[in-house]
Design an enzyme around this catalytic site. Structure first.
Site, PDB file in Angstrom:
ATOM      1  N   VAL A   1     -24.552   9.097 -32.185  1.00 27.67           N
ATOM      2  CA  VAL A   1     -25.639   8.665 -32.933  1.00 27.67           C
ATOM      3  C   VAL A   1     -26.235   9.821 -33.733  1.00 27.67           C
ATOM      4  CG1 VAL A   1     -26.235   6.765 -31.266  1.00 27.67           C
ATOM      5  CG2 VAL A   1     -27.277   8.935 -30.845  1.00 27.67           C
ATOM      6  N   ASP A   2     -25.230  10.805 -33.717  1.00 29.50           N
ATOM      7  CA  ASP A   2     -26.083  12.063 -34.473  1.00 29.50           C
ATOM      8  C   ASP A   2     -25.822  12.311 -35.958  1.00 29.50           C
ATOM      9  OD1 ASP A   2     -23.285  13.915 -32.362  1.00 29.50           O
ATOM     10  OD2 ASP A   2     -23.217  12.964 -34.332  1.00 29.50           O
TER      11      ASP A   2
ATOM     12  N   HIS B   1     -22.640   2.949 -32.216  1.00 33.43           N
ATOM     13  CA  HIS B   1     -24.042   2.843 -31.411  1.00 33.43           C
ATOM     14  C   HIS B   1     -25.165   3.081 -32.508  1.00 33.43           C
ATOM     15  CE1 HIS B   1     -21.383   3.375 -27.564  1.00 33.43           C
ATOM     16  NE2 HIS B   1     -21.157   2.291 -28.076  1.00 33.43           N
TER      17      HIS B   1
ATOM     18  N   CYS C   1     -38.095  -1.171 -37.608  1.00 37.86           N
ATOM     19  CA  CYS C   1     -38.931  -2.003 -36.704  1.00 37.86           C
ATOM     20  C   CYS C   1     -38.494  -2.560 -35.626  1.00 37.86           C
ATOM     21  CB  CYS C   1     -39.496  -3.102 -37.882  1.00 37.86           C
ATOM     22  SG  CYS C   1     -40.738  -4.228 -37.022  1.00 37.86           S
TER      23      CYS C   1
ATOM     24  N   GLY D   1     -13.293  13.085 -26.530  1.00 37.02           N
ATOM     25  CA  GLY D   1     -14.802  13.474 -25.960  1.00 37.02           C
ATOM     26  C   GLY D   1     -15.762  12.417 -25.575  1.00 37.02           C
ATOM     27  N   THR D   2     -14.825  11.305 -24.841  1.00 37.87           N
ATOM     28  CA  THR D   2     -15.668  10.295 -24.453  1.00 37.87           C
ATOM     29  C   THR D   2     -15.170   9.911 -22.866  1.00 37.87           C
ATOM     30  OG1 THR D   2     -16.090   7.889 -24.760  1.00 37.87           O
ATOM     31  CG2 THR D   2     -13.919   8.569 -25.364  1.00 37.87           C
ATOM     32  N   SER D   3     -16.142   9.498 -22.097  1.00 37.08           N
ATOM     33  CA  SER D   3     -15.620   9.462 -20.699  1.00 37.08           C
ATOM     34  C   SER D   3     -15.054   8.113 -20.314  1.00 37.08           C
ATOM     35  CB  SER D   3     -17.189   9.511 -19.871  1.00 37.08           C
ATOM     36  OG  SER D   3     -17.955   8.501 -20.364  1.00 37.08           O
TER      37      SER D   3
ATOM     38  N   PRO E   1     -11.574  17.790 -21.819  1.00 34.01           N
ATOM     39  CA  PRO E   1     -11.000  18.859 -20.679  1.00 34.01           C
ATOM     40  C   PRO E   1     -10.917  18.030 -19.474  1.00 34.01           C
ATOM     41  CG  PRO E   1     -13.454  19.073 -21.529  1.00 34.01           C
ATOM     42  CD  PRO E   1     -12.753  17.914 -22.444  1.00 34.01           C
TER      43      PRO E   1
ATOM     44  N   ALA F   1     -12.651  19.652 -27.500  1.00 31.89           N
ATOM     45  CA  ALA F   1     -12.287  19.140 -28.869  1.00 31.89           C
ATOM     46  C   ALA F   1     -12.255  20.254 -30.061  1.00 31.89           C
ATOM     47  CB  ALA F   1     -13.462  18.045 -29.111  1.00 31.89           C
TER      48      ALA F   1
HETATM   49  C1  BV8 Z   1     -23.257  -4.805 -24.463  1.00 33.29           C
HETATM   50  C2  BV8 Z   1     -26.792   4.652 -27.858  1.00 33.29           C
HETATM   51  C3  BV8 Z   1     -23.565  -6.949 -24.397  1.00 33.29           C
HETATM   52  C4  BV8 Z   1     -27.938   4.864 -27.413  1.00 33.29           C
HETATM   53  C5  BV8 Z   1     -25.370   4.174 -26.291  1.00 33.29           C
HETATM   54  C6  BV8 Z   1     -18.100  -4.882 -20.251  1.00 33.29           C
HETATM   55  C7  BV8 Z   1     -18.117  -5.383 -21.446  1.00 33.29           C
HETATM   56  C8  BV8 Z   1     -19.097  -5.327 -22.384  1.00 33.29           C
HETATM   57  C9  BV8 Z   1     -20.418  -4.568 -21.856  1.00 33.29           C
HETATM   58  C10 BV8 Z   1     -20.300  -4.140 -20.704  1.00 33.29           C
HETATM   59  C11 BV8 Z   1     -19.158  -4.270 -19.859  1.00 33.29           C
HETATM   60  N1  BV8 Z   1     -19.461  -3.655 -18.676  1.00 33.29           N
HETATM   61  C12 BV8 Z   1     -20.673  -3.069 -18.540  1.00 33.29           C
HETATM   62  C13 BV8 Z   1     -21.334  -3.414 -19.695  1.00 33.29           C
HETATM   63  C14 BV8 Z   1     -22.608  -2.936 -20.287  1.00 33.29           C
HETATM   64  C15 BV8 Z   1     -22.834  -1.706 -21.037  1.00 33.29           C
HETATM   65  C16 BV8 Z   1     -21.637  -0.580 -20.292  1.00 33.29           C
HETATM   66  O1  BV8 Z   1     -20.818  -0.470 -20.988  1.00 33.29           O
HETATM   67  N2  BV8 Z   1     -22.010  -0.093 -19.241  1.00 33.29           N
HETATM   68  C17 BV8 Z   1     -21.077   1.049 -18.711  1.00 33.29           C
HETATM   69  C18 BV8 Z   1     -22.200   2.115 -18.398  1.00 33.29           C
HETATM   70  C19 BV8 Z   1     -20.618   0.467 -17.488  1.00 33.29           C
HETATM   71  N3  BV8 Z   1     -22.280  -1.895 -22.176  1.00 33.29           N
HETATM   72  C20 BV8 Z   1     -23.406  -2.212 -23.230  1.00 33.29           C
HETATM   73  O2  BV8 Z   1     -24.609  -2.406 -22.512  1.00 33.29           O
HETATM   74  C21 BV8 Z   1     -23.116  -2.356 -24.358  1.00 33.29           C
HETATM   75  N4  BV8 Z   1     -23.660  -3.461 -25.005  1.00 33.29           N
HETATM   76  O3  BV8 Z   1     -22.040  -4.877 -24.321  1.00 33.29           O
HETATM   77  O4  BV8 Z   1     -24.078  -5.882 -25.106  1.00 33.29           O
HETATM   78  C22 BV8 Z   1     -24.153  -7.944 -25.233  1.00 33.29           C
HETATM   79  C23 BV8 Z   1     -23.426  -8.852 -25.968  1.00 33.29           C
HETATM   80  C24 BV8 Z   1     -23.811  -9.771 -26.802  1.00 33.29           C
HETATM   81  C25 BV8 Z   1     -25.328  -9.882 -27.055  1.00 33.29           C
HETATM   82  C26 BV8 Z   1     -26.125  -9.244 -26.146  1.00 33.29           C
HETATM   83  C27 BV8 Z   1     -25.580  -7.971 -25.269  1.00 33.29           C
HETATM   84  C28 BV8 Z   1     -23.950  -1.355 -25.351  1.00 33.29           C
HETATM   85  C29 BV8 Z   1     -23.499   0.189 -25.034  1.00 33.29           C
HETATM   86  C30 BV8 Z   1     -24.184   1.065 -26.031  1.00 33.29           C
HETATM   87  C31 BV8 Z   1     -24.879   1.652 -25.501  1.00 33.29           C
HETATM   88  N5  BV8 Z   1     -25.803   2.863 -26.001  1.00 33.29           N
HETATM   89  N6  BV8 Z   1     -25.814   5.153 -27.085  1.00 33.29           N
HETATM   90  C32 BV8 Z   1     -28.217   6.285 -27.149  1.00 33.29           C
HETATM   91  O5  BV8 Z   1     -27.593   7.313 -27.559  1.00 33.29           O
HETATM   92  O6  BV8 Z   1     -29.489   6.801 -26.841  1.00 33.29           O
HETATM   93  S1  BV8 Z   1     -23.819   4.534 -25.065  1.00 33.29           S
HETATM   94  C33 BV8 Z   1     -24.058   6.218 -24.764  1.00 33.29           C
HETATM   95  O7  BV8 Z   1     -23.084   6.614 -23.900  1.00 33.29           O
HETATM   96  C34 BV8 Z   1     -23.443   7.040 -25.893  1.00 33.29           C
HETATM   97  O8  BV8 Z   1     -23.775   6.474 -27.241  1.00 33.29           O
HETATM   98  C35 BV8 Z   1     -22.263   7.626 -25.645  1.00 33.29           C
HETATM   99  O9  BV8 Z   1     -21.247   7.139 -26.659  1.00 33.29           O
HETATM  100  C36 BV8 Z   1     -21.827   6.617 -24.530  1.00 33.29           C
HETATM  101  C37 BV8 Z   1     -20.987   6.754 -23.617  1.00 33.29           C
HETATM  102  O10 BV8 Z   1     -20.927   8.320 -23.302  1.00 33.29           O
HETATM  103  P1  BV8 Z   1     -19.749   9.339 -23.991  1.00 33.29           P
HETATM  104  O11 BV8 Z   1     -19.933   9.434 -25.502  1.00 33.29           O
HETATM  105  O12 BV8 Z   1     -18.692   9.001 -23.302  1.00 33.29           O
HETATM  106  O13 BV8 Z   1     -20.384  10.820 -23.358  1.00 33.29           O
HETATM  107  P2  BV8 Z   1     -20.319  11.082 -21.913  1.00 33.29           P
HETATM  108  O14 BV8 Z   1     -21.567  11.852 -21.585  1.00 33.29           O
HETATM  109  O15 BV8 Z   1     -20.306   9.558 -21.063  1.00 33.29           O
HETATM  110  O16 BV8 Z   1     -18.784  11.761 -21.744  1.00 33.29           O
HETATM  111  C38 BV8 Z   1     -18.756  12.790 -22.549  1.00 33.29           C
HETATM  112  C39 BV8 Z   1     -17.096  12.987 -22.383  1.00 33.29           C
HETATM  113  O17 BV8 Z   1     -16.915  14.082 -23.214  1.00 33.29           O
HETATM  114  C40 BV8 Z   1     -16.728  13.134 -20.948  1.00 33.29           C
HETATM  115  O18 BV8 Z   1     -15.460  12.804 -20.755  1.00 33.29           O
HETATM  116  C41 BV8 Z   1     -16.477  15.026 -20.885  1.00 33.29           C
HETATM  117  O19 BV8 Z   1     -15.412  15.232 -20.088  1.00 33.29           O
HETATM  118  C42 BV8 Z   1     -16.129  15.272 -22.263  1.00 33.29           C
HETATM  119  N7  BV8 Z   1     -16.444  16.427 -23.009  1.00 33.29           N
HETATM  120  C43 BV8 Z   1     -17.369  17.227 -22.604  1.00 33.29           C
HETATM  121  N8  BV8 Z   1     -17.302  18.491 -23.534  1.00 33.29           N
HETATM  122  C44 BV8 Z   1     -16.304  18.190 -24.325  1.00 33.29           C
HETATM  123  C45 BV8 Z   1     -15.828  17.036 -23.919  1.00 33.29           C
HETATM  124  N9  BV8 Z   1     -14.618  16.456 -24.738  1.00 33.29           N
HETATM  125  C46 BV8 Z   1     -14.175  17.514 -25.687  1.00 33.29           C
HETATM  126  N10 BV8 Z   1     -14.412  18.469 -25.831  1.00 33.29           N
HETATM  127  C47 BV8 Z   1     -15.702  18.926 -25.276  1.00 33.29           C
HETATM  128  N11 BV8 Z   1     -16.314  20.310 -25.719  1.00 33.29           N
END
Ligand code: BV8
Length: 248
Positions: free
Chosen positions: A103-104, A119, A127, A187-189, A214, A231
């Site tokens: 979101v950056d 996202h 609003c 870069g996504t989990s 990584p 990355a």
């Molecule tokens: C929805 C904005 C339904 C806010 C974010 C199955 C199907 C559908 C939905 C679900 C489902 N199961 C569960 C759900 C619900 C939920 C979900 O997925 N939960 C998970 C936790 C199980 N999904 C939702 O709620 C979604 N909505 O499905 O709605 C619906 C449908 C119709 C009508 C009404 C409702 C909404 C999901 C979006 C949430 N918002 N962000 C904010 O940012 O404040 S998500 C948030 O987490 C971030 O945006 C980010 O994208 C996301 C995941 O995190 P990552 O980007 O992967 O980051 P993370 O820290 O996890 O990992 C970083 C990775 O990078 C690691 O692997 C690390 O090893 C690696 N890394 C670290 N350093 C480096 C690197 N890689 C490369 N280079 C490096 N240097």
């Protein structure tokens, strides 16, 4: 980092490529990943609890201040070599889509053109009732500030857990995943849905999947190529291997 020759050749000859990025791609710009331990006064909060409509309902001031803190971090962040390499690769691929969970806004700042923000974008404020974008100069004072039109609280224009993704963004992303020859997940989990389903949609339609991370993720075992590194190193290396003339 060694980039396998077949990977470099496949990327060089690809006509259509889709990329999904997560917060790991912005980590080297100093933006903490979503699951990084928050720092400072935010240490004791779990982002998963704060990034929800329920949290905003319960404590709008706390959630607004958390986003203000993140917006400041993002404001100070600059695109890193990963963002820049992705913008360069886009210029050399006829059909390229960059799908981001971040979101950056750093991909557009690095010059990426065809970007799908699944996202939302923390730099935009809407609003909470009408969903319209409100410019900072029109905020009605308060924490959170209020809408000049209807008086409701303002909120960041991001998708919270439990909220639907913007229909146009996720359908364009899904279409790109199904049409591409190469799908790069960087870069996504790979645990947040529906974004995390995109590499599998690509696979089902015959694409080669490349993961850049990584650490291992649920996608790692299914990927055709895995570049296990940051990355900021791996993506420029991959770009240079595929397009030797690229000045990165
Ligand atoms: C929805 C904005 C339904 C806010 C974010 C199955 C199907 C559908 C939905 C679900 C489902 N199961 C569960 C759900 C619900 C939920 C979900 O997925 N939960 C998970 C936790 C199980 N999904 C939702 O709620 C979604 N909505 O499905 O709605 C619906 C449908 C119709 C009508 C009404 C409702 C909404 C999901 C979006 C949430 N918002 N962000 C904010 O940012 O404040 S998500 C948030 O987490 C971030 O945006 C980010 O994208 C996301 C995941 O995190 P990552 O980007 O992967 O980051 P993370 O820290 O996890 O990992 C970083 C990775 O990078 C690691 O692997 C690390 O090893 C690696 N890394 C670290 N350093 C480096 C690197 N890689 C490369 N280079 C490096 N240097």
């Amino acid at each position: 980092m060694e980039v396998p020759v077949p990977l470099a050749e496949t990327l060089r000859n690809a006509r259509s490529v889709a990329v999904l990025t997560g917060s790991g791609v912005s980590a080297e710009s100093g933006v903490p990943t979503f699951r990084d331990a928050q720092t400072g006064l935010w240490e004791r909060y779990d982002p998963m609890d704060l990034a929800t409509p329920e949290a905003f309902e319960r404590d709008p001031k706390l959630v607004w201040e958390w986003y203000e803190w993140r917006r400041k971090l993002v404001g100070e962040a600059k695109p890193n070599p990963a963002h820049e390499a992705l913008a360069e690769i886009e210029k050399r691929i006829p059909d390229f889509t960059l799908i981001t969970q971040n979101v950056d806004g750093l991909h557009r700042e690095a010059g990426s053109r065809n970007v799908r923000e699944l996202h939302g974008n923390i730099r935009r404020t809407i609003c909470s009732k009408e969903g319209i974008v409100v410019m900072p100069e029109n905020f009605v004072e308060g924490t959170p500030p209020r809408c000049p039109k209807c008086g409701s609280f303002l909120r960041p224009d991001v998708v919270w857990f439990g909220e639907a993704l913007p229909a146009a963004e996720i359908s364009a992303a899904s279409e790109a995943a199904r049409a591409c020859e190469i799908f790069i997940s960087a870069g996504t989990s790979s645990v947040v849905y529906p974004a995390a389903s995109l590499p599998y949609e690509a696979m089902e339609n015959g694409a080669s999947v490349i993961e850049v991370n990584p650490d291992e993720t649920p996608l790692t075992a299914r990927a055709d190529f895995v570049l296990s590194g940051n990355a900021g190193d791996a993506i420029p290396e991959m770009a240079r291997a595929a397009f030797p003339g690229m000045g990165l």
